[in-house]
Write an enzyme that holds these catalytic residues in place. Structure first.
Site, mmCIF file in Angstrom:
data_model
loop_
_atom_site.group_PDB
_atom_site.id
_atom_site.type_symbol
_atom_site.label_atom_id
_atom_site.label_comp_id
_atom_site.label_asym_id
_atom_site.label_seq_id
_atom_site.Cartn_x
_atom_site.Cartn_y
_atom_site.Cartn_z
ATOM 1 N N GLY A 94 0.667 -1.251 -0.348
ATOM 2 C CA GLY A 94 -0.044 0.336 -0.104
ATOM 3 C C GLY A 94 0.661 1.422 -0.181
ATOM 4 C CB VAL A 101 3.255 -0.286 3.795
ATOM 5 C CG1 VAL A 101 3.764 -1.651 4.253
ATOM 6 C CG2 VAL A 101 3.214 1.118 4.111
ATOM 7 C CG ASP A 210 -4.721 8.885 10.278
ATOM 8 O OD1 ASP A 210 -6.092 9.619 9.924
ATOM 9 O OD2 ASP A 210 -3.954 7.963 9.156
#
Length: 472
Positions: A94, A101, A210
């Site tokens: 991702g 990543v 987040d």
């Protein structure tokens, strides 16, 4: 038919990915949608598809279009070597706001890890290097079964990286997409475990900032884990790059994060976790809009709608917990994750909420006036059998019957929700044929209910996709 992008579309896509405005999954979904649209001669440009799917706001599209041609914002795949430090890259998992990543192998330990790499073009900026390494250091301070573990960090020939536990499982956003909303007890169990993770992080002085379903994972054994810990921003860096493109997760952001981002505490994480809980039980976020600015305004000025507007059978207990988690005034929320975990523990053990007092009681204790929060630790934590049932449900859950409804009449939508939703069918709604086609590009359904007369793409053309998707 293979999909061919124009140079302009390819350039647009690279900028959107580079700036963290678009995930790899969203990219793949958009390209699949675009391919199907072009197969039936609906030649929309890529950015229109991204905007129509609400992957990008109109403002973001305009900004990216204005940036096109500036090569310093591009990141080409060949820029990343196959080996970084002691890690051999296997495949890309991702991409986020600051880096990519990869699934990687740590050769000397024969260990599979998730390796996060700072974008090369950000490695020239001291503030981004500092922020990236601070995330690694923060994650390394944490040791908790419900937090993705951090192993190592470093720099190799200008590439900054850190290695994390590789989680075999599924993120909550993908879980919702694949299986639909969880039932109350499953959802409460997941949120309780993540509450424990937040409690551990807050004790170490770390605020996540987040929290969202995309950062929460379920292992193959049904263990919830919180990822991407410690994404604290430098003082004054209000989630903006130097090109003023918005970073962050506006669907889950707390009001105080928009006022004074550097001064938030764990109650901001509790708010975001409450929004995630709402989505986990309904399949939708409380505030949906094509434009980030409008979503942020609603988080700042409006209470979230009652979960019972989407899920009428929601218990008083869960309704109370979600509303308390998402109060606009943080002084009215749970003061700590531990307090939240206590209420979720009580609910999972059968306690009832006294709405006047705002406290949980067990039926056998009500006459004595003993709230659930004062019961013995043993009575609240001895839940092996109950937890195992939830584990089994999460791991072995089967997809419920699913129906794609192509309808724009609100009265008909509410009627179908009342009739079919109450029977356990998983309903997904599309406003028109193009929206339906985009949905069908990536998801399978057991049945399609559609109008015949629709703009752009009528029902008959839509049903031509039946053979391609194997829909009965």
């Amino acid at each position: 038919m293979s999909l061919s992008l124009t140079d302009e579309e390819q350039q647009f896509l690279e900028i959107a990915l580079n700036q963290g405005l678009l995930s790899e999954d969203q990219k793949e979904e958009a390209l699949e949608n675009l391919k199907l649209l072009r197969e039936i001669n609906l030649d929309l440009p890529l950015w229109n598809v991204l905007e129509k799917k609400n992957f990008l706001s109109k403002k973001d599209v305009q900004k990216i279009r204005s940036l096109q041609g500036r090569d310093e914002y591009f990141l080409k795949g060949e820029d990343i070597p196959k080996v970084i430090g002691s890690y051999e890259l296997i495949e890309k998992l991702g991409q986020g706001a600051m880096g990519i990543v990869y699934k990687a192998k740590q050769a000397r330990l024969e260990r599979i890890v998730a390796l996060k790499i700072l974008f090369p073009h950000l490695a020239y900026e001291e503030e981004y290097i500092h922020l990236f390494l601070r995330e690694a250091r923060s994650a390394a301070r944490l040791n908790h079964p419900n937090i993705v573990a951090a192993y190592d960090s470093g720099e190799d020939n200008g590439f900054y990286y850190f290695a994390m536990e590789y989680v075999e499982g599924i993120s909550l956003d993908r879980y919702i997409l694949k299986y639909g909303p969880m039932d109350e007890r499953e959802g409460a169990y997941v949120i309780r475990e993540i509450g424990k993770a937040l409690d551990h992080a807050s004790q170490q002085g770390i605020v996540h900032r987040d929290i969202k379903p995309g950062n929460i994972f379920l292992t193959e054994d049904g263990v919830p884990k919180l990822g991407d810990l410690g994404l604290a921003k430098p003082k004054g860096d209000l989630r903006l790059t130097k090109t003023n493109i918005f970073f962050g997760s506006p669907y889950y952001i707390s009001p105080e994060q928009m006022e004074n981002y550097s001064e938030v505490d764990v109650r901001a994480d509790i708010y975001s976790l409450g929004i995630s809980f709402f989505e986990l039980l309904t399949g939708r976020v409380p505030f949906e809009d094509a434009h980030y600015a409008e979503i942020l305004h609603k988080h700042f000025t409006q209470d979230i709608p009652s979960i019972r507007t989407l899920r009428p059978e929601t218990s008083d207990e869960i309704n109370f917990i979600i509303l308390k988690m998402t109060r606009k005034n943080r002084e009215e929320r749970y003061s700590s994750p531990k307090e939240l975990v206590s209420d979720l523990d009580a609910y999972l053990h059968g306690a009832k909420i006294n709405l006047q007092e705002g406290r949980f009681y067990f039926d056998s204790k009500i006459e004595k006036g003993l709230p659930a929060s004062q019961l013995s630790r043993e009575s609240l934590s001895n839940s092996t059998k109950d937890t195992q049932k939830i584990f089994t449900s999460l791991v072995e859950k089967e997809k419920k019957p699913s129906i794609l409804v192509v309808e724009d009449d609100e009265d008909m939508i509410q009627f179908l929700k009342a009739i079919l939703g109450s029977q356990g069918y998983q309903l997904t709604f599309a406003q028109d044929g193009v929206d339906a086609l985009m949905t069908l590009a990536l998801h399978d359904f057991d049945l399609i209910l559609s109008d015949v007369v629709m703009p752009n793409l009528d029902g008959l053309k839509l049903l031509e996709l039946k053979s391609k998707k194997g829909i009965n």
